[in-house]
Design a protein around this motif. Sequence first.
Motif, PDB file in Angstrom:
ATOM      1  N   UNK A  75     109.392   1.797  64.532  1.00  6.94           N
ATOM      2  CA  UNK A  75     108.317   0.927  64.068  1.00  6.94           C
ATOM      3  C   UNK A  75     108.842  -0.057  63.019  1.00  6.94           C
ATOM      4  N   UNK A  76     108.014  -1.042  62.695  1.00 10.71           N
ATOM      5  CA  UNK A  76     108.421  -2.080  61.755  1.00 10.71           C
ATOM      6  C   UNK A  76     108.834  -1.489  60.416  1.00 10.71           C
ATOM      7  N   UNK A  77     108.090  -0.456  59.955  1.00 11.09           N
ATOM      8  CA  UNK A  77     108.417   0.215  58.700  1.00 11.09           C
ATOM      9  C   UNK A  77     108.897   1.621  59.026  1.00 11.09           C
ATOM     10  N   UNK A  78     110.209   1.830  59.166  1.00 12.25           N
ATOM     11  CA  UNK A  78     110.716   3.148  59.554  1.00 12.25           C
ATOM     12  C   UNK A  78     110.430   4.200  58.503  1.00 12.25           C
ATOM     13  N   UNK A  79     110.284   5.451  58.974  1.00  8.77           N
ATOM     14  CA  UNK A  79     110.075   6.546  58.053  1.00  8.77           C
ATOM     15  C   UNK A  79     108.664   6.670  57.515  1.00  8.77           C
ATOM     16  N   UNK A  80     107.732   5.878  58.067  1.00  4.66           N
ATOM     17  CA  UNK A  80     106.346   5.917  57.601  1.00  4.66           C
ATOM     18  C   UNK A  80     105.414   6.644  58.568  1.00  4.66           C
ATOM     19  N   UNK A  81     105.957   7.173  59.647  1.00  6.56           N
ATOM     20  CA  UNK A  81     105.132   7.890  60.611  1.00  6.56           C
ATOM     21  C   UNK A  81     104.221   6.989  61.418  1.00  6.56           C
ATOM     22  N   UNK A  82     104.630   5.730  61.620  1.00  5.35           N
ATOM     23  CA  UNK A  82     103.817   4.766  62.355  1.00  5.35           C
ATOM     24  C   UNK A  82     104.426   4.505  63.729  1.00  5.35           C
ATOM     25  N   UNK A  83     103.554   4.358  64.723  1.00  2.00           N
ATOM     26  CA  UNK A  83     104.006   3.986  66.055  1.00  2.00           C
ATOM     27  C   UNK A  83     104.071   2.464  66.158  1.00  2.00           C
ATOM     28  N   UNK A  84     104.536   1.986  67.318  1.00  3.88           N
ATOM     29  CA  UNK A  84     104.534   0.554  67.596  1.00  3.88           C
ATOM     30  C   UNK A  84     104.091   0.361  69.042  1.00  3.88           C
ATOM     31  N   UNK A  85     103.978  -0.870  69.463  1.00  2.00           N
ATOM     32  CA  UNK A  85     103.535  -1.179  70.819  1.00  2.00           C
ATOM     33  C   UNK A  85     104.614  -0.742  71.810  1.00  2.00           C
TER      34      UNK A  85
ATOM     35  N   UNK B 127     116.637   5.571  72.475  1.00  2.00           N
ATOM     36  CA  UNK B 127     116.031   6.593  71.622  1.00  2.00           C
ATOM     37  C   UNK B 127     114.705   6.046  71.116  1.00  2.00           C
ATOM     38  N   UNK B 128     113.618   6.746  71.434  1.00  2.00           N
ATOM     39  CA  UNK B 128     112.288   6.323  71.000  1.00  2.00           C
ATOM     40  C   UNK B 128     111.936   7.023  69.704  1.00  2.00           C
ATOM     41  N   UNK B 129     111.625   6.250  68.660  1.00  2.00           N
ATOM     42  CA  UNK B 129     111.262   6.782  67.350  1.00  2.00           C
ATOM     43  C   UNK B 129     109.967   6.107  66.891  1.00  2.00           C
ATOM     44  N   UNK B 130     109.521   6.489  65.702  1.00  2.00           N
ATOM     45  CA  UNK B 130     108.369   5.828  65.114  1.00  2.00           C
ATOM     46  C   UNK B 130     107.043   6.510  65.405  1.00  2.00           C
ATOM     47  N   UNK B 131     106.615   7.380  64.510  1.00  2.00           N
ATOM     48  CA  UNK B 131     105.283   7.956  64.596  1.00  2.00           C
ATOM     49  C   UNK B 131     105.057   8.959  65.706  1.00  2.00           C
ATOM     50  N   UNK B 132     106.108   9.511  66.266  1.00  2.00           N
ATOM     51  CA  UNK B 132     105.925  10.496  67.334  1.00  2.00           C
ATOM     52  C   UNK B 132     105.418  11.815  66.755  1.00  2.00           C
TER      53      UNK B 132
END
Length: 215
Positions: free
Chosen positions: A126-136, A151-156
């Motif tokens: 996500x735009x802000x890594x490490x914040x537990x947020x997903x992205x489109x 590798x898929x990351x961001x709010x999983x």
Amino acid sequence: MNIPEIKICGLMTERDVRLIHKYEIEYAGIVLFCKESPRNNPPDRAWRLAALLDRKVKKTAVVVSPTPDQVEMIEHMNFDLIQIHGELSNEVLECCRLPVLRAYNLSQDLVNPQEHEKIVGYVLDAKMPGQGQTFDWSLARDFDRKGKKLILAGGLTAENVREGIQQVSPDVVDVSTYVERKNSPGKDEEKIRRFVEAVRSEKRKRKRMEALERS
């Protein structure tokens, strides 16, 4: 549905290492040289955690815009991979002897991925890594992985990871914030268990079906 490997990022304690082994996690991420991150490790602790990890685990140093000196220090810590957010200069690429996971923080637009023989995969966060947020996740579907690992990351979380796998077909799913303890550093075992179950349940189902077909 593709059954990806699992990466748990942001290890900080020896207990975290034991959980990596207990749940047979394939990748472990350790943050260094990033004072802004609450998961940052001083070099001596990062070195100790990496040394405790089993050889089967792909030990990944996670850094932001590293210098050549920092890369050299990481190489002496016996990491298997280096995951680079922020800037990745040609100078760093040329001096780096470790395989590189190039990380991108996506918002509204696709990025043109950096190519180099040392880059073995791309981390989409996500735009802000490490914040537990997903992205489109449609941005990830359209991302040109150039035949390399994605590798898929961001709010999983345990609740949304299967949808992410279905939409993106990543090679690895990367979790950090969701599996953290609330009141102390380190990872929450029950959340890791739920996440692993969500990712691997389909694999176990297939194995049961194959066993029934053979019987």
